[in-house]
Design a protein around this motif. Structure first.
Motif, PDB file in Angstrom:
ATOM      1  N   MET A   1       0.848  -1.172   0.000  1.00 40.00           N
ATOM      2  CA  MET A   1       0.000   0.000   0.000  1.00 40.00           C
ATOM      3  C   MET A   1       0.893   1.235   0.000  1.00 40.00           C
ATOM      4  SD  MET A   1      -2.502   1.448   2.968  1.00 40.00           S
ATOM      5  CE  MET A   1      -4.078   0.850   2.472  1.00 40.00           C
ATOM      6  N   SER A   2       0.433   2.222  -0.680  1.00 38.87           N
ATOM      7  CA  SER A   2       1.143   3.498  -0.632  1.00 38.87           C
ATOM      8  C   SER A   2       0.104   4.604  -0.470  1.00 38.87           C
ATOM      9  CB  SER A   2       1.977   3.719  -1.879  1.00 38.87           C
ATOM     10  OG  SER A   2       1.145   3.824  -3.008  1.00 38.87           O
ATOM     11  N   LEU A   3       0.511   5.656   0.182  1.00 33.82           N
ATOM     12  CA  LEU A   3      -0.367   6.795   0.397  1.00 33.82           C
ATOM     13  C   LEU A   3       0.260   8.021  -0.235  1.00 33.82           C
ATOM     14  CD1 LEU A   3      -1.112   6.313   4.202  1.00 33.82           C
ATOM     15  CD2 LEU A   3      -2.607   5.733   2.302  1.00 33.82           C
ATOM     16  N   GLU A   4      -0.569   8.849  -0.816  1.00 37.15           N
ATOM     17  CA  GLU A   4      -0.084  10.104  -1.357  1.00 37.15           C
ATOM     18  C   GLU A   4      -0.347  11.190  -0.331  1.00 37.15           C
ATOM     19  OE1 GLU A   4      -1.167  11.164  -5.318  1.00 37.15           O
ATOM     20  OE2 GLU A   4      -1.291   9.061  -5.914  1.00 37.15           O
ATOM     21  N   LEU A   5       0.702  11.920   0.023  1.00 37.73           N
ATOM     22  CA  LEU A   5       0.599  12.997   0.999  1.00 37.73           C
ATOM     23  C   LEU A   5       0.945  14.315   0.328  1.00 37.73           C
ATOM     24  CD1 LEU A   5       2.592  11.307   3.901  1.00 37.73           C
ATOM     25  CD2 LEU A   5       0.121  11.258   3.535  1.00 37.73           C
ATOM     26  N   ASP A   6       0.264  15.370   0.747  1.00 40.92           N
ATOM     27  CA  ASP A   6       0.656  16.667   0.213  1.00 40.92           C
ATOM     28  C   ASP A   6       2.014  17.048   0.817  1.00 40.92           C
ATOM     29  OD1 ASP A   6       0.283  18.142   2.708  1.00 40.92           O
ATOM     30  OD2 ASP A   6      -1.851  18.117   2.298  1.00 40.92           O
ATOM     31  N   ASP A   7       2.663  18.013   0.211  1.00 40.95           N
ATOM     32  CA  ASP A   7       4.017  18.382   0.615  1.00 40.95           C
ATOM     33  C   ASP A   7       4.091  18.825   2.068  1.00 40.95           C
ATOM     34  OD1 ASP A   7       4.945  17.775  -1.909  1.00 40.95           O
ATOM     35  OD2 ASP A   7       4.892  19.846  -2.623  1.00 40.95           O
ATOM     36  N   GLU A   8       3.095  19.578   2.514  1.00 43.58           N
ATOM     37  CA  GLU A   8       3.100  20.076   3.898  1.00 43.58           C
ATOM     38  C   GLU A   8       3.044  18.927   4.903  1.00 43.58           C
ATOM     39  OE1 GLU A   8       0.378  22.645   6.998  1.00 43.58           O
ATOM     40  OE2 GLU A   8      -0.127  22.705   4.882  1.00 43.58           O
ATOM     41  N   LEU A   9       2.157  17.979   4.666  1.00 41.35           N
ATOM     42  CA  LEU A   9       2.028  16.849   5.573  1.00 41.35           C
ATOM     43  C   LEU A   9       3.282  15.990   5.564  1.00 41.35           C
ATOM     44  CD1 LEU A   9       0.354  15.273   7.584  1.00 41.35           C
ATOM     45  CD2 LEU A   9      -0.780  14.136   5.663  1.00 41.35           C
ATOM     46  N   GLN A  15       9.807  16.015   9.820  1.00 45.65           N
ATOM     47  CA  GLN A  15      10.328  16.772  10.948  1.00 45.65           C
ATOM     48  C   GLN A  15      10.065  16.054  12.270  1.00 45.65           C
ATOM     49  OE1 GLN A  15       8.466  20.607  10.560  1.00 45.65           O
ATOM     50  NE2 GLN A  15       9.884  21.276   8.950  1.00 45.65           N
ATOM     51  N   ARG A  16       8.864  15.550  12.433  1.00 47.06           N
ATOM     52  CA  ARG A  16       8.525  14.857  13.675  1.00 47.06           C
ATOM     53  C   ARG A  16       9.280  13.527  13.798  1.00 47.06           C
ATOM     54  NH1 ARG A  16       4.365  15.917  16.991  1.00 47.06           N
ATOM     55  NH2 ARG A  16       3.288  17.876  16.646  1.00 47.06           N
ATOM     56  N   ALA A  17       9.451  12.849  12.692  1.00 40.74           N
ATOM     57  CA  ALA A  17      10.201  11.593  12.719  1.00 40.74           C
ATOM     58  C   ALA A  17      11.620  11.849  13.208  1.00 40.74           C
ATOM     59  CB  ALA A  17      10.209  10.947  11.331  1.00 40.74           C
ATOM     60  N   ASN A  26       8.468   7.247   7.019  1.00 40.50           N
ATOM     61  CA  ASN A  26       7.625   6.066   6.805  1.00 40.50           C
ATOM     62  C   ASN A  26       7.477   5.270   8.109  1.00 40.50           C
ATOM     63  OD1 ASN A  26       6.157   4.292   4.966  1.00 40.50           O
ATOM     64  ND2 ASN A  26       7.810   2.845   5.415  1.00 40.50           N
ATOM     65  N   GLU A  27       8.585   5.067   8.812  1.00 43.71           N
ATOM     66  CA  GLU A  27       8.547   4.346  10.082  1.00 43.71           C
ATOM     67  C   GLU A  27       7.672   5.098  11.094  1.00 43.71           C
ATOM     68  OE1 GLU A  27      11.557   2.863  13.642  1.00 43.71           O
ATOM     69  OE2 GLU A  27      12.382   3.865  11.887  1.00 43.71           O
ATOM     70  N   TYR A  28       7.815   6.413  11.128  1.00 43.77           N
ATOM     71  CA  TYR A  28       7.031   7.235  12.041  1.00 43.77           C
ATOM     72  C   TYR A  28       5.544   7.168  11.688  1.00 43.77           C
ATOM     73  CZ  TYR A  28       5.548  11.362  14.681  1.00 43.77           C
ATOM     74  OH  TYR A  28       4.915  12.221  15.534  1.00 43.77           O
ATOM     75  N   ALA A  29       5.209   7.307  10.416  1.00 46.50           N
ATOM     76  CA  ALA A  29       3.813   7.249   9.987  1.00 46.50           C
ATOM     77  C   ALA A  29       3.196   5.891  10.303  1.00 46.50           C
ATOM     78  CB  ALA A  29       3.712   7.542   8.493  1.00 46.50           C
ATOM     79  N   THR A  30       3.954   4.832  10.114  1.00 47.49           N
ATOM     80  CA  THR A  30       3.465   3.495  10.440  1.00 47.49           C
ATOM     81  C   THR A  30       3.161   3.378  11.932  1.00 47.49           C
ATOM     82  OG1 THR A  30       4.671   2.509   8.598  1.00 47.49           O
ATOM     83  CG2 THR A  30       4.049   1.031  10.397  1.00 47.49           C
ATOM     84  N   VAL A  36      -2.957   4.805  16.559  1.00 46.78           N
ATOM     85  CA  VAL A  36      -4.335   5.290  16.445  1.00 46.78           C
ATOM     86  C   VAL A  36      -5.304   4.124  16.249  1.00 46.78           C
ATOM     87  CG1 VAL A  36      -5.930   6.629  15.017  1.00 46.78           C
ATOM     88  CG2 VAL A  36      -3.714   7.584  15.657  1.00 46.78           C
ATOM     89  N   LEU A  37      -4.964   3.198  15.383  1.00 44.55           N
ATOM     90  CA  LEU A  37      -5.850   2.049  15.151  1.00 44.55           C
ATOM     91  C   LEU A  37      -5.990   1.185  16.396  1.00 44.55           C
ATOM     92  CD1 LEU A  37      -4.801   1.049  11.534  1.00 44.55           C
ATOM     93  CD2 LEU A  37      -6.952   2.101  12.258  1.00 44.55           C
ATOM     94  N   ASP A  38      -4.908   0.982  17.134  1.00 50.83           N
ATOM     95  CA  ASP A  38      -4.981   0.223  18.387  1.00 50.83           C
ATOM     96  C   ASP A  38      -5.897   0.918  19.391  1.00 50.83           C
ATOM     97  OD1 ASP A  38      -3.272  -1.698  17.376  1.00 50.83           O
ATOM     98  OD2 ASP A  38      -1.518  -1.026  18.527  1.00 50.83           O
ATOM     99  N   GLU A  39      -5.781   2.241  19.473  1.00 53.78           N
ATOM    100  CA  GLU A  39      -6.647   3.005  20.376  1.00 53.78           C
ATOM    101  C   GLU A  39      -8.107   2.886  19.949  1.00 53.78           C
ATOM    102  OE1 GLU A  39      -6.233   4.716  23.257  1.00 53.78           O
ATOM    103  OE2 GLU A  39      -4.178   3.976  23.294  1.00 53.78           O
ATOM    104  N   LEU A  40      -8.357   2.996  18.662  1.00 49.50           N
ATOM    105  CA  LEU A  40      -9.738   2.877  18.177  1.00 49.50           C
ATOM    106  C   LEU A  40     -10.300   1.486  18.460  1.00 49.50           C
ATOM    107  CD1 LEU A  40      -9.479   4.795  14.791  1.00 49.50           C
ATOM    108  CD2 LEU A  40     -10.696   5.527  16.863  1.00 49.50           C
TER     109      LEU A  40
END
Length: 59
Positions: A1-9, A15-17, A26-30, A36-40
């Motif tokens: 799976m791949s996700l398309e993100l806008d440049d800002e995101l 930066q946060r990673a 990628n590791e950070y987003a995963t 979030v999914l575990d919390e949900l």
């Protein structure tokens, strides 16, 4: 799976990673998505979805 993100995101993730010691955005987003999914899943099991999402700051 791949996700398309806008440049800002994508930049925010990078930066946060880096700031949080991840090897890549990628590791950070995963990790974020898994958390979030575990919390949900936990919230759905508890049956109090809206309250838990408010506690997490999503609502």
């Amino acid at each position: 799976m791949s996700l398309e993100l806008d440049d800002e995101l994508a930049e925010r993730l990078e930066q946060r990673a880096e700031a949080n010691g991840f090897d890549s955005a990628n590791e950070y987003a995963t990790t974020l998505l898994r958390t979030v999914l575990d919390e949900l899943d936990r919230v759905e099991d508890d049956g109090d979805v809206e309250e838990r999402l408010e506690d997490l700051g999503y609502l």
